[in-house]
Scaffold this active site. Sequence first.
Site, short mmCIF file in Angstrom:
data_model
loop_
_atom_site.label_atom_id
_atom_site.label_comp_id
_atom_site.label_asym_id
_atom_site.label_seq_id
_atom_site.Cartn_x
_atom_site.Cartn_y
_atom_site.Cartn_z
N ARG A 200 0.98 -1.36 0.12
CA ARG A 200 0.02 0.11 -0.23
C ARG A 200 0.57 1.43 -0.33
O ARG A 200 1.99 1.55 0.22
CB ARG A 200 -1.25 0.47 1.15
CG ARG A 200 -0.18 0.10 2.63
CD ARG A 200 -0.72 0.27 3.55
NE ARG A 200 0.26 0.19 4.67
CZ ARG A 200 0.46 1.28 5.65
NH1 ARG A 200 1.40 1.98 4.28
NH2 ARG A 200 1.64 1.44 6.41
N PHE B 187 4.82 4.22 7.78
CA PHE B 187 4.23 3.03 8.86
C PHE B 187 3.40 3.10 9.91
O PHE B 187 3.05 4.20 10.22
CB PHE B 187 5.36 3.00 10.66
CG PHE B 187 6.72 1.92 9.77
CD1 PHE B 187 6.69 0.50 9.55
CD2 PHE B 187 8.00 2.43 8.84
CE1 PHE B 187 7.54 -0.70 9.58
CE2 PHE B 187 9.61 2.11 8.84
CZ PHE B 187 8.83 0.20 9.09
N THR B 188 2.12 2.47 9.94
CA THR B 188 1.69 2.15 10.45
C THR B 188 1.27 1.30 11.44
O THR B 188 1.38 0.28 11.96
CB THR B 188 -0.28 2.67 9.81
OG1 THR B 188 -1.13 3.20 10.68
CG2 THR B 188 -0.84 1.96 9.40
N ALA C 197 -6.29 7.28 9.05
CA ALA C 197 -4.88 6.89 7.90
C ALA C 197 -6.02 6.32 6.80
O ALA C 197 -6.61 5.25 7.23
CB ALA C 197 -4.11 5.98 8.69
N GLY D 194 -4.46 4.48 3.34
CA GLY D 194 -3.53 3.69 2.71
C GLY D 194 -3.86 2.65 1.07
O GLY D 194 -4.55 2.07 1.65
N CYS E 173 3.22 7.09 9.97
CA CYS E 173 3.31 7.60 8.77
C CYS E 173 4.25 8.82 8.51
O CYS E 173 4.33 10.00 7.60
CB CYS E 173 1.86 8.43 8.72
SG CYS E 173 0.87 7.79 8.69
#
Length: 232
Positions: A84, A88-89, A155, A157, A186
């Site tokens: 995606r 980072f999440t 968020a 993505g 992010c």
Amino acid sequence: MTSLAAPLFGRLDGASVEWTVASHPIAYPYAVAAMEARVEAILSGEAAELVWLLEHPALYTAGVSAKPDDLIDADRFPVFRSGRGGQFTYHGPGQRVAYVMLDLRARRRDARAFVLALEARLIEALARLGLTAETRAGRVGVWVSTPKPEAKIAAIGVKLRRWVSFHGVSLNISPDLSHYEGIVPCGIRDLGVTSLETLGIATAPGVVDEILAGAFTSVFGPISRSDCAPAP
């Protein structure tokens, strides 16, 4: 001229989108494999579009723009590389993930407009919960004003394969926000993350799901509810 009452990103043929909610946490590798299979089926005309709402066990994912230094504690939770967009999440209990598999060939072949439509859907859903949320120039996702002075509550993505989308959005209902300490969410170090619970909005995931369904319909068009979860 398009009617202002029409969905902002509706299908040209008016067909509905399958909508299913997982009844138990879904492992990330299983979800990715199921999305991959569904995207191929949509591309070949063998399956309808799908929005899949679920929760993951606690984990970190790294999008295509993730920077190694933004993974602060690699041993805290499993880390998965993801195709995606974004960096980072965190995913985990108390967070609603919505994987959005839509055929933009039947809508609008405009990736930026698609992301804006997803943001609009989330902002509308949060407004129905009494929360004012906004986008920010140069940042993907949905933000609210806090003493920090602002924090991300949702968020986004996504990935497109031959104009069919997958991956999607995540909305913080009541996750343990300390779990974000293992990453730079992010890639943004000077702003925080928040949740409905932290902002004083107590609500059950099922209530959020229904609000998301209503907001989705207003932006993307009708849904058709299903109890059948996608499979790899």
